[in-house]
Design an enzyme around this catalytic site. Structure first.
Site, mmCIF file in Angstrom:
data_model
loop_
_atom_site.group_PDB
_atom_site.id
_atom_site.type_symbol
_atom_site.label_atom_id
_atom_site.label_comp_id
_atom_site.label_asym_id
_atom_site.label_seq_id
_atom_site.Cartn_x
_atom_site.Cartn_y
_atom_site.Cartn_z
ATOM 1 N N GLY A 196 0.911 -1.154 0.031
ATOM 2 C CA GLY A 196 -0.047 0.079 0.236
ATOM 3 C C GLY A 196 0.811 1.476 -0.009
ATOM 4 C CG HIS A 231 -3.073 -5.247 -2.164
ATOM 5 N ND1 HIS A 231 -3.142 -3.927 -2.804
ATOM 6 C CD2 HIS A 231 -4.208 -5.532 -1.375
ATOM 7 C CE1 HIS A 231 -4.187 -3.683 -2.353
ATOM 8 N NE2 HIS A 231 -4.971 -4.366 -1.313
ATOM 9 C CG ASN A 254 3.045 5.898 -14.062
ATOM 10 O OD1 ASN A 254 2.146 6.328 -14.555
ATOM 11 N ND2 ASN A 254 3.313 4.880 -13.672
ATOM 12 C CG HIS A 313 7.287 9.075 -11.237
ATOM 13 N ND1 HIS A 313 6.916 7.747 -11.344
ATOM 14 C CD2 HIS A 313 6.576 9.579 -10.311
ATOM 15 C CE1 HIS A 313 5.803 7.440 -10.538
ATOM 16 N NE2 HIS A 313 5.418 8.549 -9.908
ATOM 17 C CG ASP A 356 4.202 4.304 -3.761
ATOM 18 O OD1 ASP A 356 3.280 4.636 -4.492
ATOM 19 O OD2 ASP A 356 3.703 2.857 -3.390
#
Length: 452
Positions: free
Chosen positions: A111, A174, A290, A339, A437
């Site tokens: 996360g 996940h 992105n 990015h 992140d």
């Protein structure tokens, strides 16, 4: 000054300034990542067993969510074919069981909030207050030592490390299917390393917000001077209304408190949700995204041709990217951080070399994470200084210099400053999970520390 010298100088400057930050609030998505490194024979066997024709259908166009094994495997192929990351909710219990039985190679903090909390609090030593939808014992164990807190309200507001939280809530897992550059499956070859994420989680995908964060948000927010908001990407047309309403209220509170807030995009499958997120931009100071995320936002702004131009080349065409960012900044933000593989860009309404230096620091953090798999201490970033700057970014820089009159990574575009850095490239990264992140949070907090 060479790029290597600028990297070294930026690292030293941020090292001396980052301790000034008094607190960062992080909301909303924290989970457990179960990482599986894909093997060709295993994946091809599973595709044959599930029905190759049906699987291939989803490799061309992603479903909105996953309810069959064919959709899961097809979505993995979609990412492999393009070398692009994607994340979808896995609704069906049988598919969740299939993923659990397929297994994983390692468990990690997951996360955007969880990853950023461990980096900012556990590595950089910045106090962070994290929203954790479900604080299970396993989830809490994945937080590093350091000034990482969750709020409790038993006797007024108290901030405690997640491991000291009383209770044991559900695990939110996940499943992350990672592949290296050159990974071959069927007749596809991955143009670059990346991953597909299947979220077997009933909390983060619908942006569950804890009761105390709804009822006592202002009290929590007053403990921070910066905020980073993420996790809106998994919402759907059926689930977005109430969470977006709460998020909008939270952003208004943060703005009223003069807390600079960064909104971090992630791949958002639902077009309606993308439109809603776009409507929040006037309430935030900064946005990070992105090339896939930028293109998807431009599509809903009726700029499909521009979106196609951004995705047509790898690395993304900087002229098209800057054109897209200029359209996005008109939505009301002060700063956009873009990015992509090979380079980073920031378009800002304000000026200063600290913007470029923050990008350099974030690129150093990303290279270190790619090289080591995890950053454990701030000094690890020195190892990132040895990673070479990628050829792709240097080639793009020549275009940016020519088209936008950029010198030493800084130039002007219209009424805005543009900051550009070519990034360091790790040829065989240990992991790609959490690199976006790492980039965005490192750039945002380091820029603030350098300017304060």
């Amino acid at each position: 000054m060479s790029w290597d010298e600028m990297y070294r100088d930026a690292y030293e400057r941020v090292l001396n300034s980052i301790g000034k930050i008094k607190g960062v609030m992080l909301a909303y998505n924290t989970n457990i990542d179960a990482i599986k490194y894909l093997k060709r024979e295993d994946l091809e066997r599973r595709i044959e067993e599930a029905g190759k024709d049906e699987v291939l259908r989803y490799s061309d166009e992603l479903p909105k969510k996953i309810n069959t094994i064919q959709q899961l495997l097809g979505s993995i192929l979609w990412s492999v074919k393009r070398g692009k990351a994607a994340e979808l909710l896995v609704e069906d219990r049988e598919v969740r069981n299939y993923m659990r039985q397929w297994g994983w190679d390692e468990l990690r903090m997951g996360g955007q909030v969880g990853i950023m909390a461990n980096l900012l609090g556990g590595v950089y030593g910045i106090p962070v207050i994290a929203h954790v939808p479900q604080i299970s014992k396993l989830q809490a164990s994945l937080f590093l030592d350091g000034p990482i807190y969750v709020p409790t309200f038993e006797e007024g507001l108290k901030l405690v490390h997640p491991r000291n939280f009383e209770g044991n809530e559900e695990d939110c897992i996940h499943y992350i299917y990672e592949f290296p550059r050159g990974f071959k499956v069927l007749n596809f070859t991955a143009p670059r390393e990346n991953r597909f994420i299947g979220a077997a989680d009933d909390y983060n995908p619908r942006l569950y917000i804890r009761k105390e964060w709804v009822e006592r948000f202002e009290e929590i927010a007053e403990r921070a001077e910066l905020a980073i908001v993420s996790g809106l990407h998994s919402l759907t047309e059926e689930t977005y209304r109430e969470p977006i309403k709460v998020v909008r209220e939270h952003l208004k509170v943060l703005k009223d408190l003069n807390i600079k807030t960064h909104l971090e995009f992630a791949f958002t499958a639902d077009e309606k949700v993308r439109r809603e997120i776009l409507g929040l931009l006037s309430l935030v100071y900064s946005v990070g995204l992105n090339e896939v995320e930028l293109a998807s936002v431009l599509e809903i702004m009726n700029e499909r041709e521009l979106a196609d131009r951004i995705l047509a080349k790898d690395p993304a065409d900087p002229v098209a990217v800057i054109e897209g960012l200029m359209k996005l900044i008109e939505e009301g933000v002060e700063r956009i951080h873009f990015h992509t593989y090979g380079y980073y860009l920031a378009i800002t309404k304000y000026r200063g070399e600290h913007v470029r230096d923050a990008l350099l620091f974030s690129a150093l953090a990303a290279a270190t994470k790619a090289m080591l798999g995890n950053i454990e201490k701030l000094d690890d970033l020195r190892k990132g200084l040895e990673v070479p700057i990628g050829r792709q970014g240097l080639e793009v820089y020549e275009v940016v210099k020519r088209e936008f009159n950029v010198e030493k990574g800084i130039g002007e575009v219209g009424d805005y400053q543009i900051a550009f850095v070519p990034t360091k490239i790790v040829e065989k990264p240990k992991s790609t999970v959490g690199i976006g992140d790492t980039i965005s949070s490192s750039a945002f907090v380091s820029e603030f520390s350098l300017s304060s």
